[in-house]
Design an enzyme around this catalytic site. Structure first.
Site, mmCIF file in Angstrom:
data_model
loop_
_atom_site.group_PDB
_atom_site.id
_atom_site.type_symbol
_atom_site.label_atom_id
_atom_site.label_comp_id
_atom_site.label_asym_id
_atom_site.label_seq_id
_atom_site.Cartn_x
_atom_site.Cartn_y
_atom_site.Cartn_z
ATOM 1 N N ASP A 25 39.527 52.006 -42.728
ATOM 2 C CA ASP A 25 38.419 51.078 -42.533
ATOM 3 C C ASP A 25 37.067 51.687 -42.864
ATOM 4 O OD1 ASP A 25 38.370 52.844 -40.358
ATOM 5 O OD2 ASP A 25 39.258 51.381 -39.003
ATOM 6 N N ASP A 60 41.450 48.594 -26.241
ATOM 7 C CA ASP A 60 41.949 47.217 -26.210
ATOM 8 C C ASP A 60 43.181 47.051 -27.093
ATOM 9 O OD1 ASP A 60 40.818 47.430 -28.697
ATOM 10 O OD2 ASP A 60 39.421 45.753 -28.477
ATOM 11 N N HIS A 80 43.399 47.980 -30.365
ATOM 12 C CA HIS A 80 43.187 47.795 -31.804
ATOM 13 C C HIS A 80 43.611 49.032 -32.582
ATOM 14 C CE1 HIS A 80 39.072 49.616 -30.986
ATOM 15 N NE2 HIS A 80 39.419 50.284 -32.077
ATOM 16 N N GLU A 133 41.343 43.874 -34.501
ATOM 17 C CA GLU A 133 40.992 43.577 -33.119
ATOM 18 C C GLU A 133 41.983 42.595 -32.485
ATOM 19 O OE1 GLU A 133 38.741 45.232 -31.626
ATOM 20 O OE2 GLU A 133 36.776 45.179 -32.572
#
Length: 236
Positions: free
Chosen positions: A67, A136, A138, A143
């Site tokens: 990314d 979380d 990801h 996400e």
């Protein structure tokens, strides 16, 4: 799935570096999927050390990163291209033309997403993908969502991700709110996956991701379906 628990960050980094070095030694022209962030820094430092000693040769290797932030170019010290250059590529004998990071400053971001997927396909896919995991769940910047996004795409970063990444910036306001990230297809088609996580704060999300239901609300949970994945967790 192989799940390895060690007691220190140093041991986690060395175990991860061992797996990556074995991949490159067995296949010198390996395509390595790489990750950024604080977790893999120890792994990269170990690989640099072995490369300097002549134990591992990256001259034929190819890398593709997960990314990049939107609107940060390679000269920005917060960009992931800058991070990879500074913390890994500049210290090993890799051909910089064989290191690929999404271009978050592309004039046409959707076209850049398509180009990135096509490049991974042209390379023959990823031999070994290194991953971290967010609090979380990801992976990359995939996400939590209502569905798994298949291809490289632009994502609006969740507030929790922006807050977590603010430690690398002067203030939370400086953290980019959008990123370009590899999708689940390229990740899941990697021949091998290596996920590393450190700290007691990651224990809960690891249990949910690898021992709970598979759901896009915890993106990493899809990794349960991969046929060759190793998770290394450091309690330190």
């Amino acid at each position: 799935m192989k799940f390895i628990t060690v007691d220190t960050y140093a041991k986690m980094s060395r175990r991860a570096a061992n797996i990556i070095s074995a991949q490159v030694i067995l296949k010198p022209d390996s395509v390595l999927g790489l990750a950024t962030g604080s977790t893999p820094l120890g792994t990269y430092k170990q690989l640099i050390d072995w490369n300097e000693k002549g134990d591992i040769d990256f001259s034929q290797a190819v890398t593709v990163n997960l990314d990049e932030y939107v609107a940060l170019d390679s000269s920005n010290n917060q960009s992931y291209r800058f991070f990879m250059n500074k913390n890994f590529f500049e210290h090993i004998n890799i051909n910089m033309n064989n290191t690929f990071v999404p271009n978050g400053c592309a004039a046409d971001l959707e076209e850049e997403c398509k180009r990135y997927d096509e490049n991974i396909s042209r390379l023959g896919g990823i031999d070994l993908q290194l991953l971290g995991i967010g609090h979380d769940g990801h992976i990359g910047f995939n996400e939590p969502d209502k569905y798994f996004v298949k291809n490289t795409h632009i994502v609006d970063l969740h507030e929790s991700t922006v807050k977590a990444n603010s430690r690398f910036f002067s203030s939370e306001d400086e953290v980019p709110k959008r990123a370009i990230t590899m999708g689940m297809v390229s990740i899941m088609q990697a021949k091998k996956i290596l996920l590393i996580a450190s700290g007691k704060a990651k224990r809960d999300i690891l249990e949910k991701a690898f021992f709970g239901p598979i759901t896009p609300e915890i993106p990493a949970s899809i990794l349960q379906l991969h046929p060759d994945i190793t998770v290394i967790y450091s309690e330190d």
